[in-house]
Design a protein around this motif. Structure first.
Motif, PDB file in Angstrom:
ATOM      1  N   LEU A  19       0.828  -1.201   0.000  1.00  0.00           N
ATOM      2  CA  LEU A  19       0.000   0.000   0.000  1.00  0.00           C
ATOM      3  C   LEU A  19       0.866   1.256   0.000  1.00  0.00           C
ATOM      4  O   LEU A  19       0.578   2.226  -0.718  1.00  0.00           O
ATOM      5  N   ARG A  20       1.913   1.235   0.781  1.00  0.00           N
ATOM      6  CA  ARG A  20       2.825   2.384   0.799  1.00  0.00           C
ATOM      7  C   ARG A  20       3.443   2.602  -0.575  1.00  0.00           C
ATOM      8  O   ARG A  20       3.565   3.738  -1.048  1.00  0.00           O
ATOM      9  N   GLN A  21       3.856   1.516  -1.230  1.00  0.00           N
ATOM     10  CA  GLN A  21       4.478   1.643  -2.546  1.00  0.00           C
ATOM     11  C   GLN A  21       3.493   2.159  -3.586  1.00  0.00           C
ATOM     12  O   GLN A  21       3.831   3.035  -4.393  1.00  0.00           O
ATOM     13  N   LYS A  22       2.275   1.627  -3.566  1.00  0.00           N
ATOM     14  CA  LYS A  22       1.274   2.040  -4.555  1.00  0.00           C
ATOM     15  C   LYS A  22       0.907   3.510  -4.399  1.00  0.00           C
ATOM     16  O   LYS A  22       0.685   4.216  -5.390  1.00  0.00           O
ATOM     17  N   GLN A  23       0.843   3.981  -3.160  1.00  0.00           N
ATOM     18  CA  GLN A  23       0.420   5.359  -2.908  1.00  0.00           C
ATOM     19  C   GLN A  23       1.596   6.323  -2.758  1.00  0.00           C
ATOM     20  O   GLN A  23       1.391   7.514  -2.560  1.00  0.00           O
ATOM     21  N   GLY A  24       2.825   5.794  -2.866  1.00  0.00           N
ATOM     22  CA  GLY A  24       4.005   6.645  -2.745  1.00  0.00           C
ATOM     23  C   GLY A  24       4.162   7.254  -1.366  1.00  0.00           C
ATOM     24  O   GLY A  24       4.602   8.403  -1.229  1.00  0.00           O
TER      25      GLY A  24
END
Length: 417
Positions: free
Chosen positions: A191-196
């Motif tokens: 989730l962190r990676q997808k949302q930056g």
């Protein structure tokens, strides 16, 4: 990853220097502040003023959904409870009166995520300008809750992982399931990676014992896979006779007060492979009071030093009682090597009756912080031979409660984020 910031100070004609305003505010460097300076060959190390409150540990509840063999809750007889909205607001009122927002850490001796208002409490703490950490056993982390924690602004999530395999993990964290915890943490990473997103950063805490120490290399690799940037290893504090047999530091207790003196020889070591022969030699050097640098970095033993005072912190129990450290939140029994030791809870008052800053500035509390900085307590961890070592009520140096000579946090054996 540890953040390193560089600042430039320009001295005036008299040798004085002014700190950048944001640094002075963050470290409590106001007019008349007294700070500690430590000098070595590399230069000066500055510490915050002893009376600058920089970190608040909050125990939202002493209830937990697990029954871990390592937990203090096995060594007390206390009713479960959770922090009320009124008590929490009193803490926040105190935080808002501080010259700079402290960091707020939700933890203590329960599972914070079992508190029904935990997400709202994080959001309210963030609204004060404070950075907020939370530690959890990870079993209650589900995708919807993770999303809410992110929306609340949580800065760092600490997760206790005491094994790298389901069998070893369940051997310590009774009632937990490692695959589910890891699935939760992978969801957070994705989730962190997808949302930056940069936050919440992930830290892992590992309680080292004989039964699980072989898992540590695999846990390190697992932590990197999960995107963790911190891995904290602590020893087990034995609250039961069974846990005494799991200790990895029984010999090291006898070297707890072998502090390097000013006359101690200095040994400068290069980087090297810490294979068993080299590693054993290094440990013998550290345990016998030599001053050691490794790749030009000083290695300190972290002994005779209260980590809670070094962090300029206080601790608030779920019912509002204010203690100088997490270890003094609850009365409990533990073992100092083979000796049963009764620790009595210690409080300077309750936030429901006195303001947080008033409690922090209580003359008795300020005096205790200075005693802890000097750390002139009897060496109970080494001596451990008289009835005074059986509790924290007094010691043979004339200190009254809390007598901290038997504290394993102060001798570098036990660590908290």
């Amino acid at each position: 990853m540890t953040t390193r910031r560089l600042f430039t100070l320009e001295s005036d004609s008299s040798g004085g220097a002014a700190f950048p305003p944001e640094v002075a505010r963050r470290y409590g460097l106001t007019g008349g502040s007294k700070v500690r300076l430590e000098e070595d060959e590399a230069g000066l190390r500055l510490s915050r003023p002893a009376d600058f409150l920089a970190r608040v540990y909050l125990e939202p509840t002493n209830f937990c959904n697990l029954d871990c063999v390592t937990c203090m809750r096995n060594a007390w007889d206390e009713p479960p409870g959770k922090m009320s909205a009124e008590t929490f607001q009193r803490v926040l009122d105190g935080v808002r009166t501080l010259p700079a927002p402290p960091s707020v850490f939700f933890g203590g001796f329960g599972e914070p995520l079992s508190h029904p208002a935990m997400v709202e409490m994080i959001a309210q703490a963030r609204q004060t300008g404070a950075e907020v950490d939370l530690i959890t056993n990870g079993t209650l982390l589900r995708p919807p809750l993770i999303e809410r924690l992110i929306q609340a602004g949580l800065n760092r999530l600490w997760v206790s992982l005491d094994g790298a395999t389901p069998e070893h993990y369940a051997d310590v964290r009774l009632g937990a399931a490692l695959p589910q915890v890891l699935e939760n943490l992978r969801f957070l990473k994705d989730l962190r990676q997808k949302q930056g997103l940069l936050t919440p950063r992930l830290g892992i805490v590992f309680v080292a014992m004989k039964r699980n120490i072989a898992d540590l290399p695999d846990l390190l690799r697992l932590s990197l896979e999960l995107g963790a940037d911190r891995l904290m290893v602590t020893n087990v504090l034995p609250y039961t006779p069974a846990m005494r047999e799991e200790m990895l530091y029984r010999r090291s207790l006898f070297f707890s007060h072998a502090l390097p003196s000013e006359s101690a020889p200095q040994i400068d070591l290069p980087r090297m492979d810490l294979t068993p022969p080299a590693g054993e030699s290094l440990m013998q050097i550290l345990q016998h009071g030599f001053a050691v640098t490794l790749a030009r970095q000083a290695l300190t033993l972290g002994i005779n030093s209260c980590p809670f005072v070094e962090k300029n912190s206080l601790s608030v129990r779920w019912d509002g009682e204010v203690a100088p450290c997490l270890a003094l939140l609850h009365s409990h029994t533990s073992y100092l090597d083979d000796r049963e030791r009764r620790v009595q809870a210690f409080s300077f008052g309750n936030v429901r009756e006195r303001a947080l800053l008033d409690l922090w500035n209580d003359p008795a509390y300020r005096a205790l912080r200075r005693r802890l900085l000097a750390f002139n307590f009897s060496p109970c961890t080494v001596c451990n031979s008289c009835e005074m070592a059986d509790s924290n009520q007094e010691d043979c140096y004339g200190n009254d409660a809390p007598a901290c000579g038997g504290c394993l946090w102060a001798q570098g054996f036990i660590q908290c984020p």
